[in-house]
Design a protein around this motif. Structure first.
Motif, PDB file in Angstrom:
ATOM      1  N   TYR A   1     -11.247 -20.378 -36.205  1.00 54.57           N
ATOM      2  CA  TYR A   1     -10.187 -20.489 -35.205  1.00 54.57           C
ATOM      3  C   TYR A   1     -10.678 -19.998 -33.852  1.00 54.57           C
ATOM      4  O   TYR A   1     -11.233 -18.897 -33.732  1.00 54.57           O
ATOM      5  CB  TYR A   1      -8.959 -19.682 -35.629  1.00 54.57           C
ATOM      6  N   LEU A   2     -10.465 -20.835 -32.833  1.00 54.31           N
ATOM      7  CA  LEU A   2     -10.801 -20.491 -31.452  1.00 54.31           C
ATOM      8  C   LEU A   2      -9.532 -20.592 -30.619  1.00 54.31           C
ATOM      9  O   LEU A   2      -8.882 -21.638 -30.596  1.00 54.31           O
ATOM     10  CB  LEU A   2     -11.863 -21.452 -30.892  1.00 54.31           C
ATOM     11  N   HIS A   3      -9.170 -19.510 -29.940  1.00 58.22           N
ATOM     12  CA  HIS A   3      -7.937 -19.534 -29.155  1.00 58.22           C
ATOM     13  C   HIS A   3      -8.235 -19.968 -27.719  1.00 58.22           C
ATOM     14  O   HIS A   3      -8.394 -19.149 -26.822  1.00 58.22           O
ATOM     15  CB  HIS A   3      -7.256 -18.170 -29.158  1.00 58.22           C
ATOM     16  N   LEU A   4      -8.315 -21.275 -27.520  1.00 58.32           N
ATOM     17  CA  LEU A   4      -8.516 -21.845 -26.185  1.00 58.32           C
ATOM     18  C   LEU A   4      -7.192 -22.474 -25.760  1.00 58.32           C
ATOM     19  O   LEU A   4      -6.962 -23.677 -25.892  1.00 58.32           O
ATOM     20  CB  LEU A   4      -9.643 -22.876 -26.208  1.00 58.32           C
ATOM     21  N   TYR A   5      -6.286 -21.643 -25.274  1.00 57.28           N
ATOM     22  CA  TYR A   5      -4.940 -22.047 -24.912  1.00 57.28           C
ATOM     23  C   TYR A   5      -4.965 -23.019 -23.739  1.00 57.28           C
ATOM     24  O   TYR A   5      -5.702 -22.803 -22.792  1.00 57.28           O
ATOM     25  CB  TYR A   5      -4.148 -20.792 -24.537  1.00 57.28           C
ATOM     26  N   PRO A   6      -4.174 -24.113 -23.775  1.00 58.21           N
ATOM     27  CA  PRO A   6      -3.165 -24.502 -24.760  1.00 58.21           C
ATOM     28  C   PRO A   6      -3.688 -25.520 -25.787  1.00 58.21           C
ATOM     29  O   PRO A   6      -2.890 -26.196 -26.435  1.00 58.21           O
ATOM     30  CB  PRO A   6      -2.098 -25.149 -23.885  1.00 58.21           C
ATOM     31  N   PHE A   7      -5.001 -25.608 -25.953  1.00 59.50           N
ATOM     32  CA  PHE A   7      -5.566 -26.622 -26.859  1.00 59.50           C
ATOM     33  C   PHE A   7      -5.925 -26.050 -28.224  1.00 59.50           C
ATOM     34  O   PHE A   7      -6.579 -26.707 -29.023  1.00 59.50           O
ATOM     35  CB  PHE A   7      -6.806 -27.254 -26.204  1.00 59.50           C
ATOM     36  N   HIS A   8      -5.508 -24.798 -28.489  1.00 54.94           N
ATOM     37  CA  HIS A   8      -5.861 -24.135 -29.740  1.00 54.94           C
ATOM     38  C   HIS A   8      -5.312 -24.879 -30.963  1.00 54.94           C
ATOM     39  O   HIS A   8      -5.957 -24.914 -32.009  1.00 54.94           O
ATOM     40  CB  HIS A   8      -5.372 -22.690 -29.732  1.00 54.94           C
ATOM     41  N   VAL A   9      -4.120 -25.488 -30.814  1.00 56.91           N
ATOM     42  CA  VAL A   9      -3.520 -26.200 -31.953  1.00 56.91           C
ATOM     43  C   VAL A   9      -4.357 -27.432 -32.299  1.00 56.91           C
ATOM     44  O   VAL A   9      -4.633 -27.713 -33.471  1.00 56.91           O
ATOM     45  CB  VAL A   9      -2.069 -26.611 -31.630  1.00 56.91           C
ATOM     46  N   LYS A  10      -4.791 -28.160 -31.280  1.00 53.72           N
ATOM     47  CA  LYS A  10      -5.597 -29.361 -31.496  1.00 53.72           C
ATOM     48  C   LYS A  10      -6.961 -29.012 -32.080  1.00 53.72           C
ATOM     49  O   LYS A  10      -7.468 -29.714 -32.978  1.00 53.72           O
ATOM     50  CB  LYS A  10      -5.772 -30.124 -30.171  1.00 53.72           C
ATOM     51  N   ILE A  11      -7.572 -27.951 -31.592  1.00 57.16           N
ATOM     52  CA  ILE A  11      -8.873 -27.520 -32.115  1.00 57.16           C
ATOM     53  C   ILE A  11      -8.738 -27.109 -33.583  1.00 57.16           C
ATOM     54  O   ILE A  11      -9.569 -27.478 -34.425  1.00 57.16           O
ATOM     55  CB  ILE A  11      -9.436 -26.360 -31.273  1.00 57.16           C
ATOM     56  N   HIS A  12      -7.668 -26.373 -33.874  1.00 56.41           N
ATOM     57  CA  HIS A  12      -7.434 -25.943 -35.255  1.00 56.41           C
ATOM     58  C   HIS A  12      -7.236 -27.152 -36.172  1.00 56.41           C
ATOM     59  O   HIS A  12      -7.654 -27.138 -37.335  1.00 56.41           O
ATOM     60  CB  HIS A  12      -6.204 -25.034 -35.300  1.00 56.41           C
ATOM     61  N   GLN A  13      -6.626 -28.212 -35.637  1.00 57.36           N
ATOM     62  CA  GLN A  13      -6.376 -29.415 -36.445  1.00 57.36           C
ATOM     63  C   GLN A  13      -7.676 -30.044 -36.940  1.00 57.36           C
ATOM     64  O   GLN A  13      -7.729 -30.598 -38.042  1.00 57.36           O
ATOM     65  CB  GLN A  13      -5.575 -30.432 -35.637  1.00 57.36           C
ATOM     66  N   ILE A  14      -8.724 -29.966 -36.145  1.00 58.79           N
ATOM     67  CA  ILE A  14     -10.018 -30.540 -36.537  1.00 58.79           C
ATOM     68  C   ILE A  14     -10.517 -29.880 -37.826  1.00 58.79           C
ATOM     69  O   ILE A  14     -10.910 -30.548 -38.782  1.00 58.79           O
ATOM     70  CB  ILE A  14     -11.047 -30.373 -35.403  1.00 58.79           C
TER      71      ILE A  14
END
Length: 274
Positions: free
Chosen positions: A61-74
Motif C-alpha cells: 500500500y502506497l498512500h499517494l492521495y488522492p490516487f491511493h484507492v486506484k493504486i491499491h486496486q492494482i
C-alpha cells in the motif's frame, strides 16, 4: 461457504470499519464458514497472516492521495484473481475499498460516503494530516471519488448501510431508490461492553471515534446547552483525535461550556471499554 471480505482496514489498524470486519469475520467463521480478508498492508510488500483461523492478505500500500484507492486496486485485482476460484461470496466494505470486478455474488456495506464533506474540504490522510486540499481542487477530487463510489454501488448485488441517514445522502447524490438498500446497524459485543456499577459515579456522555466533520460532533456540542439545562450534572467526554479538535475546543469555549467538556485524545481499547 468461503467468503472473501474486502476492506480498507483490519486490526491492528484502529477504526470502526476495522473492528466491524474483524467481528463479522470471526462470527462467520464460528458458524462454519471459511473467511479470507483482503486489506491494506504497508509499502514493505505483501504479508499473509492467519488470525483466529481467518486468512488475512495485507497488500502492498502506497498512500499517494488522492490516487491511493486506484493504486491499491492494482494490487487487489492481482491477488483477487489468484484467489477468486476459491470464493463463493464477496463482501466489500466501503469507503476506500477499490472496485472488485467479479461474477460472484457481491454484498456491499457502506459505512460512510466518499466525496462529500460538510467542511468544504477533503482532509489529507497522510504525513501532513493537518493540511487540506484547496477549495479549487475540491470539485475535481469529489468527482473522482464519486465515480469510484458509483461504480462500486452499481457492481453490488445487495447493499447495506449502517444507518438510514446514509441512505438519504446516497439517494440525493446518486438518484436511486432507498428501497434497494437495507439498513443493518453496527453490532455490539455484549460480552465486552457490559454496563458497570453507576452508584456514586458522575453522569457523562462519552464519544469514541475520530474527531471529524461527518461524525456529528458539532451537533453534539451545540446540543450541550439544552442537555445541561435539564441535566446540569452531566459532563461530556470526547476520546480520539482528528482535524476538527481545535474547532470543537473553540466552540465549547465560545458557548461557555468548556468546563463541562474533556478532550482525552487517543485512548487504548481496554481503557475505552472500562
Amino acid at each position: 461457504m468461503h467468503i472473501c471480505m474486502v476492506a480498507s482496514e483490519f486490526p491492528p489498524a484502529i477504526g470502526g470499519v476495522s473492528y466491524y470486519v474483524q467481528n463479522l469475520s470471526e462470527e462467520l467463521a464460528k458458524r462454519g464458514n471459511k473467511v479470507t480478508v483482503i486489506t491494506r498492508g504497508s509499502w514493505k510488500g505483501l504479508r499473509i497472516d492467519c488470525v483466529k483461523g481467518i486468512d488475512v492478505y495485507r497488500l502492498p500500500y502506497l498512500h499517494l492521495y488522492p490516487f491511493h484507492v486506484k493504486i491499491h486496486q492494482i494490487f487487489q485485482t492481482k491477488i483477487f484473481r489468484l484467489l477468486e476460484p476459491n470464493f463463493d461470496l464477496v463482501h466489500v466494505h466501503h469507503p476506500l475499498s477499490p472496485l472488485i470486478c467479479t461474477s460472484l455474488p457481491t454484498i456491499l456495506t457502506l459505512h460512510s460516503s466518499l466525496g462529500f464533506s460538510e467542511s468544504g474540504s477533503i482532509e489529507f490522510q497522510n504525513f501532513y494530516s493537518s493540511a487540506c486540499i484547496p477549495r479549487g481542487l475540491l470539485s475535481l477530487i469529489g468527482s473522482y471519488f464519486r465515480m469510484i463510489e458509483r461504480r462500486t454501488i452499481e457492481n453490488a448485488d445487495l447493499i447495506t448501510t449502517v444507518c438510514s441517514a446514509l441512505i438519504t445522502e446516497l439517494r440525493e447524490h446518486y438518484e436511486f431508490h432507498a428501497s434497494s438498500i437495507d439498513v443493518l446497524g453496527n453490532g455490539v459485543d455484549t460480552k465486552l461492553f457490559v454496563p458497570g456499577n453507576l452508584k456514586g459515579k458522575k453522569s457523562y456522555i462519552l464519544y469514541a471515534g475520530r474527531l471529524s466533520w461527518n461524525k456529528g460532533l458539532i451537533d453534539l456540542v451545540k446540543s450541550a446547552r439544552c442537555i445541561l439545562h435539564e441535566h446540569p450534572e452531566v459532563s461530556f467526554v470526547l476520546t480520539g483525535r482528528g482535524p476538527i479538535e481545535n474547532d470543537l475546543r473553540k466552540l465549547v469555549a465560545n458557548m461557555k461550556v468548556d468546563r463541562k467538556f474533556s478532550f482525552l485524545g487517543f485512548v487504548d481499547r481496554e481503557s475505552l471499554i472500562r
